[in-house]
Write an enzyme that holds these catalytic residues in place. Structure first.
Site, mmCIF file in Angstrom:
data_model
loop_
_atom_site.group_PDB
_atom_site.id
_atom_site.type_symbol
_atom_site.label_atom_id
_atom_site.label_comp_id
_atom_site.label_asym_id
_atom_site.label_seq_id
_atom_site.Cartn_x
_atom_site.Cartn_y
_atom_site.Cartn_z
ATOM 1 N N TYR A 1 0.828 -1.216 0.000
ATOM 2 C CA TYR A 1 0.000 0.000 0.000
ATOM 3 C C TYR A 1 0.862 1.265 0.000
ATOM 4 C CZ TYR A 1 -4.422 -2.380 0.377
ATOM 5 O OH TYR A 1 -5.518 -3.125 0.093
ATOM 6 N N TYR B 1 -14.651 -4.535 2.731
ATOM 7 C CA TYR B 1 -13.258 -4.952 2.506
ATOM 8 C C TYR B 1 -13.067 -6.321 3.141
ATOM 9 C CZ TYR B 1 -8.249 -5.428 2.486
ATOM 10 O OH TYR B 1 -6.984 -5.915 2.268
ATOM 11 N N ASP C 1 -17.351 -12.147 8.626
ATOM 12 C CA ASP C 1 -15.911 -11.845 8.553
ATOM 13 C C ASP C 1 -15.487 -11.104 9.819
ATOM 14 O OD1 ASP C 1 -13.386 -10.883 8.137
ATOM 15 O OD2 ASP C 1 -13.803 -9.947 6.192
ATOM 16 N N LYS D 1 -6.064 -11.410 12.012
ATOM 17 C CA LYS D 1 -5.569 -10.245 12.768
ATOM 18 C C LYS D 1 -5.268 -10.484 14.268
ATOM 19 C CE LYS D 1 -6.493 -6.674 9.546
ATOM 20 N NZ LYS D 1 -7.577 -6.558 8.578
HETATM 21 C C1 LIG Z 1 -7.636 -7.100 7.091
HETATM 22 C C2 LIG Z 1 -8.924 -7.735 6.744
HETATM 23 C C3 LIG Z 1 -8.978 -8.861 5.907
HETATM 24 C C4 LIG Z 1 -7.760 -9.417 5.231
HETATM 25 O O1 LIG Z 1 -6.813 -9.900 6.132
HETATM 26 P P1 LIG Z 1 -5.281 -9.978 5.694
HETATM 27 O O2 LIG Z 1 -4.639 -10.770 6.780
HETATM 28 O O3 LIG Z 1 -4.790 -8.564 5.636
HETATM 29 O O4 LIG Z 1 -5.226 -10.661 4.384
HETATM 30 C C5 LIG Z 1 -10.209 -9.456 5.709
HETATM 31 N N1 LIG Z 1 -11.320 -8.959 6.265
HETATM 32 C C6 LIG Z 1 -11.312 -7.874 7.067
HETATM 33 C C7 LIG Z 1 -12.587 -7.399 7.661
HETATM 34 C C8 LIG Z 1 -10.116 -7.217 7.311
HETATM 35 O O5 LIG Z 1 -10.112 -6.117 8.079
#
Ligand SMILES: *Cc1c(COP(=O)(O)O)cnc(C)c1O
Length: 421
Positions: free
Chosen positions: A15, A142, A234, A263
């Site tokens: 990025y 996202y 998610d 995360k």
């Molecule tokens: C960061 C993120 C992803 C992707 O995770 P990465 O480990 O960066 O590939 C997917 N969904 C959400 C909601 C995110 O914030």
């Protein structure tokens, strides 16, 4: 040669427009909510290093558990073999989730956790011999940067170069009291094509910390359940306390079919992804027919070191002091919210749990490429605070161990920026 020069010789950063970006800051160590650069300058990590760090940097307990694991087993192929850490982590995680979540599938980051979830849904219908191949998602969503995850994310400047190659997705508005009935009828109209509905619960992170009501999400989920549309929750960003409760889905009564984690999962220590699912999803892949197998896996699937980090992070997460810290940050944000909400340079402030976001007034529409972004970013760096605005939106989502002094320092610098910029 200085580290920065060596970096610029060989590294392409994520990025980052390498032609115009300022040189990266070499970080040598971390402790609690802080990072230290090679000159000893301290930075408060107000964004938890891209939202992953929940217990603070270089946490001694996680370090100890990872070190122990390293001396025992660093990695093992996860097809045909298993290990204690992967099993224990799945057992403990599933216990924290809605009771319909029964199986854990490992991968190694958030995007792959999403890819797995999408494949589970699409192949679920394929295995059942039903032609449901469309996916429903929110505008501005996202879900990651790999192709499938990108396809279910909102189309934007980030995806422009790939748009023609992304599979078609039905995008709907976030639910509100006004539009909920119309969203429900859109879903009903599409239902025989819809494989699944994927959503970021309560907060659309990368989209700009856009927040919406749990009650409306719950209503949409109930409607999807009624129409047999599978649901992917998610929780890559919202999982592990970010929204105030352990998971954002704890704010709703409906249960998703599939959940994605990454995360905060390892406390921000190791790369790991998990996709969990219900028995119903899992059972659709059981067959004498080998072609019904979920043909997916990564070399580092269920890496034992990452599992050890996640288990250690979970030990810390379930300690009462962590929940107290989360509540403390929540209350502290709420006070700051009241203090600045009427400031003329603030367009809006919003908060969910440990996340607070402020939209700076620019006179124009909000954009990731707002020039204000670079000004704000540098202003806070100079003040020893890592805040990475999304365009003109500044947000704080700190490690839970952040002290009141550190939090108040961040608030005071934001208040100062409002006067000076
Ligand atoms: C960061 C993120 C992803 C992707 O995770 P990465 O480990 O960066 O590939 C997917 N969904 C959400 C909601 C995110 O914030």
């Amino acid at each position: 040669m200085r580290l920065v020069e060596r970096d610029l010789n060989v590294i392409w950063h994520p990025y980052t427009q390498m032609q115009t970006a300022l040189p990266p800051i070499p970080i040598v160590s971390g402790e609690g909510a802080c990072l230290f650069d090679e000159n000893g300058k301290k930075y408060i990590d107000a964004v938890s290093s891209w939202w992953v760090n929940i217990h603070g940097h270089a946490h001694p307990y996680i370090a100890k558990k990872v070190a122990e694991q390293l001396n025992k087993l660093e990695h093992v192929i996860f097809a045909g073999f298993t290990h204690e850490g992967a099993v224990e982590l799945a057992e403990r995680l599933l216990k924290l989730l809605p009771i319909n979540q029964k199986k854990a599938f490992y991968s190694d980051n958030g995007s792959t956790a999403i890819e797995v979830a999408i494949k589970m849904c699409l192949q679920y219908w394929h295995n059942k011999g039903e032609a449901r191949t469309k996916i429903l998602a929110f505008k501005n969503a996202y879900h990651g940067d790999t192709f499938g995850a990108m396809a279910v994310s909102g189309r934007s400047a980030f995806t422009a170069a790939f748009d023609s190659l992304l599979f078609e997705v039905e995008f709907i508005d976030l639910p509100t009291a006004e539009n909920i009935e119309s969203l429900k009828s859109q879903i009903s109209d599409l239902k025989s094509d819809l494989a699944c509905f994927i959503f970021e619960p309560l907060v659309q992170g990368a989209g700009g910390m856009i927040m919406y009501e749990a009650a409306h999400l719950n209503e949409l989920m109930a409607h999807c359940r009624k129409e047999a549309v599978l649901m992917i929750d998610d929780e890559v960003f919202t999982g592990f306390g970010r929204t105030g409760k352990p998971f954002a889905c704890n704010y709703v009564t409906e249960q998703p079919d599939i959940m994605c984690f990454s995360k905060g999962l390892t406390g921000g220590t190791m790369a790991l992804g998990i996709t969990t699912c219900s028995q119903q999803i899992y059972d659709a892949f059981l067959s004498d027919d080998r072609l019904k197998t979920l043909f997916h896996g990564h070399s580092f699937t269920a890496n034992p070191i990452a599992c050890a980090a996640a288990l250690a992070s979970m030990d810390l997460f379930v300690e009462p002091s962590t929940q107290e810290n989360i509540s403390r940050i929540e209350a502290s944000h709420r006070q700051f919210f009241q203090k600045i909400k009427h400031h003329p340079k603030i367009k809006t402030v919003r908060q969910t749990g440990t996340i607070i976001a402020m939209e700076w007034e620019t006179g124009n529409n909000t954009s990731y490429f707002s020039s204000l972004r670079d000004t704000l970013y540098q202003y806070f760096l100079d003040a020893g605070i890592i805040l990475r605005p999304l365009g003109n939106i500044i947000y704080i989502l700190p490690p839970y161990c952040i002290t009141d002094t550190e939090l108040n320092y961040i608030y005071s610098k934001i208040a100062q920026a409002l006067e000076e910029i």
